[in-house]
Design an enzyme around this catalytic site. Structure first.
Site, PDB file in Angstrom:
ATOM      1  N   SER A 127       0.905  -1.210  -0.054  1.00  0.00           N
ATOM      2  CA  SER A 127       0.197   0.031   0.190  1.00  0.00           C
ATOM      3  C   SER A 127       0.766   1.200   0.064  1.00  0.00           C
ATOM      4  O   SER A 127       2.058   1.437   0.587  1.00  0.00           O
ATOM      5  CB  SER A 127      -0.924   0.083   1.237  1.00  0.00           C
ATOM      6  OG  SER A 127      -1.371   1.077   1.278  1.00  0.00           O
ATOM      7  N   TYR A 140      -1.872  -0.681  10.312  1.00  0.00           N
ATOM      8  CA  TYR A 140      -1.842  -0.732   8.743  1.00  0.00           C
ATOM      9  C   TYR A 140      -0.459  -0.103   8.093  1.00  0.00           C
ATOM     10  O   TYR A 140       0.103  -1.230   7.271  1.00  0.00           O
ATOM     11  CB  TYR A 140      -3.127  -0.192   8.290  1.00  0.00           C
ATOM     12  CG  TYR A 140      -3.334  -0.635   6.873  1.00  0.00           C
ATOM     13  CD1 TYR A 140      -3.707  -1.772   6.045  1.00  0.00           C
ATOM     14  CD2 TYR A 140      -3.234   0.710   5.834  1.00  0.00           C
ATOM     15  CE1 TYR A 140      -3.916  -1.997   5.021  1.00  0.00           C
ATOM     16  CE2 TYR A 140      -3.349   0.398   4.298  1.00  0.00           C
ATOM     17  CZ  TYR A 140      -3.686  -0.844   4.039  1.00  0.00           C
ATOM     18  OH  TYR A 140      -3.855  -1.248   2.725  1.00  0.00           O
TER      19      TYR A 140
END
Length: 241
Positions: A127, A140
Site C-alpha cells: 500500500s 496498517y
C-alpha cells in the site's frame, strides 16, 4: 498461464481473478468466503478453481498452497486494515493486522516458493500508506512498510533463481475495505482500474507498481522531505479527516 491469487473473493483480488479468467488463464482463487469462491467457479468453470484459505492458519496455508506445483504467477493480495483509537491503544490490534498482512503473506511465500521455477513471478500487494505517517494508521501502515521491505529483499535473494518479485502499492481503491473509511480518500480509483494497472505492470516486469501515478508520485516525493515537513503534512491530513 497458471496463476494463484489470494484475497480472490473481494476487492482487487477478485477483480484480478475475473480479468485473468476472461483472458483465458487458469486461476487458483484463494479466499475465506466459500460462497464467493463458488460463484467465481460457476462464472468461469473452465478457468477458475476455488481454494478455501485462511492465511492466519499456518499449517493449513502451507499444506494447501504447496499442493499447487505448476504455477507461473503468484499474486498475494489478502490483507486487512484496522485503525487505532488513541484512547484505547491496543497491541492486540497490531497483532491481528501484522498476522494477516505480514506473517500470513509470508506463510503463503513459504508455501509456494519451493514450487516456483525460473521465469515465475511473485507479486506482493502492499500500500502507499507505507510512505507517510498517516493518522491512526500505525498498524496498517507499519505492516505495509514491513511487507514492502521484505518484498525488496526477496527481489535480491530470488534473482539468482530467475524468479521475478514485484511490489504493488495501491492508493485508495473502491473496495469493501475502503467503504469503511470515514475520511476523504483523494484520487480514489475503481477496482477495474487497479486490476488493469497491476496486470500491465506485471506484464512489463515493473519492480514497483504504484498507482494512481500522480498520488504515488506525490507521496514518494513527500516521503523524501525532512521529517519535520512530513509531520506537518501528516497533521494537515489529520485535521482534514
Amino acid at each position: 498461464m497458471n496463476i494463484l491469487i489470494t484475497g480472490a473473493t473481494s476487492g482487487i483480488g477478485k477483480q484480478l481473478t475475473i480479468d485473468y479468467a476472461k483472458a483465458g488463464h487458469h486461476i487458483v482463487a484463494c479466499g475465506r468466503n466459500e460462497e464467493a469462491l463458488a460463484a467465481l467457479q460457476q462464472q468461469f468453470p473452465d478457468h477458475i478453481a476455488g481454494q478455501k484459505l485462511d492465511i492466519t492458519d499456518a499449517e493449513a496455508t502451507v499444506r494447501d498452497l504447496r499442493g499447487y506445483t505448476d504455477v507461473d504467477l503468484v499474486i498475494l493480495v489478502a490483507g486487512v486494515c484496522e485503525y487505532l483509537d488513541m484512547d484505547a491503544f491496543s497491541a492486540d490490534l497490531f497483532a491481528r493486522v501484522f498476522d494477516v498482512n505480514v506473517v500470513g503473506t509470508m506463510r503463503c511465500v513459504e508455501a509456494v516458493l519451493p514450487n516456483l521455477k525460473s521465469g515465475s513471478k511473485l507479486v506482493i500487494v502492499g500500500s502507499t500508506a507505507r510512505l507517510l505517517p498517516f493518522t491512526r494508521a500505525e498498524a496498517y501502515g507499519g505492516s505495509k512498510a514491513a511487507i514492502h521491505y521484505i518484498t525488496r529483499s526477496l527481489q535480491v535473494d530470488l534473482e539468482d533463481r530467475g524468479i521475478k518479485v514485484l511490489s504493488v502499492s495501491p492508493g485508495f481503491v473502491e473496495t469493501p475495505m475502503t467503504e469503511q473509511n470515514d475520511f476523504e480518500m483523494p484520487m480514489q480509483v475503481s477496482v477495474e482500474f487497479a486490476s488493469q494497472f497491476i496486470r500491465k505492470g506485471i506484464d512489463k516486469n515493473r519492480l514497483d507498481i504504484t498507482f494512481p501515478r500522480t498520488f504515488g508520485w506525490f507521496l514518494k516525493f513527500a516521503s523524501r522531505l525532512p521529517q519535520s515537513w512530513q509531520l506537518a503534512l501528516s497533521r494537515r491530513f489529520k485535521q482534514a479527516s
